[in-house]
Design a protein around this motif. Structure first.
Motif, short mmCIF file in Angstrom:
data_model
loop_
_atom_site.label_atom_id
_atom_site.label_comp_id
_atom_site.label_asym_id
_atom_site.label_seq_id
_atom_site.Cartn_x
_atom_site.Cartn_y
_atom_site.Cartn_z
N GLY A 154 41.55 34.03 34.21
CA GLY A 154 41.58 35.26 34.99
C GLY A 154 40.91 35.13 36.34
N ARG A 155 39.83 34.35 36.41
CA ARG A 155 39.13 34.23 37.70
C ARG A 155 39.97 33.51 38.74
NH1 ARG A 155 34.82 29.42 36.85
NH2 ARG A 155 36.05 28.13 35.43
N PHE A 156 40.93 32.68 38.29
CA PHE A 156 41.83 32.04 39.25
C PHE A 156 42.67 33.08 39.98
CE2 PHE A 156 42.13 27.89 36.52
CZ PHE A 156 40.80 27.64 36.79
N PHE A 157 43.13 34.09 39.23
CA PHE A 157 43.92 35.15 39.84
C PHE A 157 43.07 35.96 40.82
CE2 PHE A 157 46.27 34.43 35.86
CZ PHE A 157 47.56 34.32 36.34
N GLN A 158 41.83 36.24 40.44
CA GLN A 158 40.92 36.95 41.34
C GLN A 158 40.71 36.18 42.63
OE1 GLN A 158 37.52 37.49 38.66
NE2 GLN A 158 37.86 39.69 38.75
N THR A 159 40.52 34.87 42.49
CA THR A 159 40.32 34.02 43.67
C THR A 159 41.56 34.02 44.55
OG1 THR A 159 38.78 32.58 42.51
CG2 THR A 159 39.89 31.66 44.44
N PHE A 160 42.73 33.90 43.92
CA PHE A 160 43.98 33.88 44.69
C PHE A 160 44.13 35.17 45.50
CE2 PHE A 160 48.40 35.09 45.24
CZ PHE A 160 48.95 33.96 45.81
N ILE A 161 43.92 36.32 44.87
CA ILE A 161 44.06 37.61 45.56
C ILE A 161 43.04 37.73 46.69
CG2 ILE A 161 43.82 40.11 45.31
CD1 ILE A 161 46.42 38.98 44.19
N GLU A 208 42.89 30.26 59.64
CA GLU A 208 43.17 31.11 58.50
C GLU A 208 44.15 30.43 57.57
OE1 GLU A 208 44.98 34.69 59.91
OE2 GLU A 208 46.84 33.71 60.48
N VAL A 209 44.42 31.06 56.46
CA VAL A 209 45.45 30.56 55.55
C VAL A 209 46.51 31.63 55.38
CG1 VAL A 209 43.90 29.02 54.30
CG2 VAL A 209 44.20 31.37 53.51
N LYS A 210 47.74 31.20 55.17
CA LYS A 210 48.84 32.12 54.95
C LYS A 210 49.61 31.67 53.71
CE LYS A 210 49.70 33.64 59.71
NZ LYS A 210 50.71 33.77 60.79
N PRO A 211 50.12 32.63 52.92
CA PRO A 211 50.85 32.25 51.71
C PRO A 211 52.16 31.55 52.02
CG PRO A 211 51.07 34.60 52.10
CD PRO A 211 50.07 34.09 53.10
N THR A 212 52.48 30.55 51.24
CA THR A 212 53.79 29.92 51.31
C THR A 212 54.79 30.81 50.59
OG1 THR A 212 53.42 28.74 49.24
CG2 THR A 212 52.73 27.62 51.26
N GLU A 213 56.05 30.41 50.56
CA GLU A 213 57.04 31.18 49.82
C GLU A 213 56.65 31.26 48.34
OE1 GLU A 213 61.88 31.23 48.91
OE2 GLU A 213 61.02 29.78 50.32
N ALA A 214 56.13 30.13 47.82
CA ALA A 214 55.68 30.12 46.42
C ALA A 214 54.48 31.05 46.25
CB ALA A 214 55.31 28.71 46.00
N GLY A 215 53.60 31.08 47.26
CA GLY A 215 52.43 31.96 47.20
C GLY A 215 52.81 33.42 47.18
N ILE A 216 53.81 33.79 47.98
CA ILE A 216 54.29 35.18 48.01
C ILE A 216 54.84 35.57 46.64
CG2 ILE A 216 56.02 36.72 48.99
CD1 ILE A 216 55.71 35.15 51.63
N THR A 217 55.62 34.66 46.03
CA THR A 217 56.16 34.93 44.70
C THR A 217 55.04 35.05 43.67
OG1 THR A 217 58.21 33.74 45.21
CG2 THR A 217 57.67 34.03 42.88
N PHE A 218 54.07 34.14 43.75
CA PHE A 218 52.95 34.15 42.80
C PHE A 218 52.11 35.42 42.93
CE2 PHE A 218 48.67 33.07 41.37
CZ PHE A 218 48.93 32.49 40.13
N SER A 219 52.01 35.95 44.17
CA SER A 219 51.15 37.12 44.41
C SER A 219 51.58 38.32 43.58
CB SER A 219 51.16 37.49 45.91
OG SER A 219 52.42 37.99 46.31
N LYS A 220 52.88 38.48 43.36
CA LYS A 220 53.37 39.62 42.58
C LYS A 220 52.81 39.58 41.17
CE LYS A 220 57.68 39.71 45.24
NZ LYS A 220 59.16 39.62 45.19
N PHE A 221 52.77 38.37 40.58
CA PHE A 221 52.24 38.23 39.23
C PHE A 221 50.72 38.33 39.21
CE2 PHE A 221 56.29 35.94 39.40
CZ PHE A 221 56.97 36.60 38.38
N ALA A 222 50.09 37.85 40.28
CA ALA A 222 48.63 37.93 40.35
C ALA A 222 48.17 39.38 40.41
CB ALA A 222 48.12 37.17 41.58
N TYR A 223 48.86 40.20 41.22
CA TYR A 223 48.51 41.62 41.29
C TYR A 223 48.74 42.30 39.95
CZ TYR A 223 47.68 42.03 46.33
OH TYR A 223 47.14 41.95 47.60
N GLN A 224 49.83 41.93 39.26
CA GLN A 224 50.10 42.52 37.95
C GLN A 224 49.01 42.13 36.95
OE1 GLN A 224 54.25 42.57 36.42
NE2 GLN A 224 54.80 41.58 38.34
N TYR A 225 48.54 40.89 37.04
CA TYR A 225 47.49 40.43 36.12
C TYR A 225 46.20 41.22 36.35
CZ TYR A 225 44.03 37.55 33.80
OH TYR A 225 43.00 37.14 32.99
N ILE A 226 45.80 41.36 37.62
CA ILE A 226 44.58 42.10 37.95
C ILE A 226 44.72 43.55 37.50
CG2 ILE A 226 43.11 42.92 39.82
CD1 ILE A 226 42.89 39.91 39.22
#
Length: 300
Positions: A7-14, A58-76
């Protein structure tokens, strides 16, 4: 994939996604920066994809990062639901995230917000501003609990709860309004139409009405703020389509005038939520109170 995920990985990603910076994400979560780096590297190894572009500042999400973000927000969000469901709640608490147009917040939401904050002091409201498509995307991506939009998206995956019907008008300075009164709406030919940009429904509606009226304007001036739009219109040779309630004071003082377009125009603002979103107890209370508030407003 599920076994190595924590779970903390998702928190870090967000945190990295929203702060756009590893060090700021570390400060936000109370970690050292090396921990943030490790979490992201582990996520990328688990996913088999690079999730962020590392830029100089700064850092910006890749296409994979944008896709992953949807699931990360759902997890949180799911974690929050579990926590609230397990707690014995005497009153709502936690965070409710809402996205709406700035104009709606300034003209319609403030009275509700003042009452809600007083009645639910343990709830943190996170209000974000955006235009129609931004708001809809936030709801579709599970990044926010609710959106408030000027019209029903009419989608199978979105629930729409009407709140209030809003009159919208073209407004201009007294001088330009006088020209329109004498010469008709053709006096607007060559003038500047101001809006929030092509992602704003007011822009789309204005373009549609002007085209039907045979009015050709200069390239629209795009401004991000309702107050900015009003200030520029007051200065002279420009006009805008905005909620009538937003210029109530200016109309009373004679600083702005309503242009004589007909028939009257309106949008029905409503609350939207993803039909698959599992609302927390707090979010359900917020939804109920908001709908009740506007229902009573309509009766007054």
């Amino acid at each position: 994939m599920i076994d190595p995920l924590e779970g903390r990985f998702f928190q870090t990603f967000i945190a990295v996604l929203e702060e756009k910076n590893f060090s700021r994400a570390a400060e936000k979560l109370g970690y050292v920066q090396s921990t943030i780096t490790t979490h992201i590297q582990l996520l990328e190894k688990i996913c088999g994809q690079r999730l962020f572009h590392r830029l100089p500042r700064e850092v910006k999400p890749t296409e994979a990062g944008i896709t992953f973000s949807k699931f990360a927000y759902q997890y949180i969000h799911l974690s929050s639901c579990i926590q609230e469901s397990m707690d014995a709640l005497d009153q709502p608490h936690g965070t409710v995230r809402v996205k709406m147009q700035e104009s709606f917040f300034l003209t319609r939401m403030l009275p509700f917000m003042q009452r809600y904050i007083k009645e639910c002091p343990e709830v943190k409201l996170r209000v974000e501003a955006g235009f129609y498509q931004d708001i809809l995307d936030g709801v579709l991506d599970f990044a926010v609990d609710f959106g408030i939009v000027p019209q029903n998206p009419d989608r199978h995956d979105i629930l729409f709860y009407p709140l209030i019907e809003e009159n919208i008008v073209f407004t201009a300075s007294p001088e330009l309004a006088q020209e329109v009164k004498v010469l008709g709406v053709q006096a607007l030919n060559g003038e500047i139409s101001i809006s929030g940009g092509i992602s704003c429904l007011y822009h789309t509606k204005a373009s549609e009405v002007l085209k039907k009226s045979g009015v050709q304007v200069k390239d629209a001036l795009e401004l991000a703020s309702l107050e900015m739009i009003k200030q520029v219109v007051r200065c002279g040779k420009s006009f805008a389509l905005i909620p009538e309630i937003a210029i109530k004071k200016e109309l009373q003082l004679g600083e702005l005038k309503v242009l004589p377009f007909s028939p009257k125009m309106n949008f029905t603002h409503g609350l939207i939520v993803h039909k698959d979103r599992e609302l927390t107890f707090t979010a359900k209370c917020f939804q109920s109170q908001l709908i009740d508030f506007f229902s009573n407003e309509e009766k007054c």
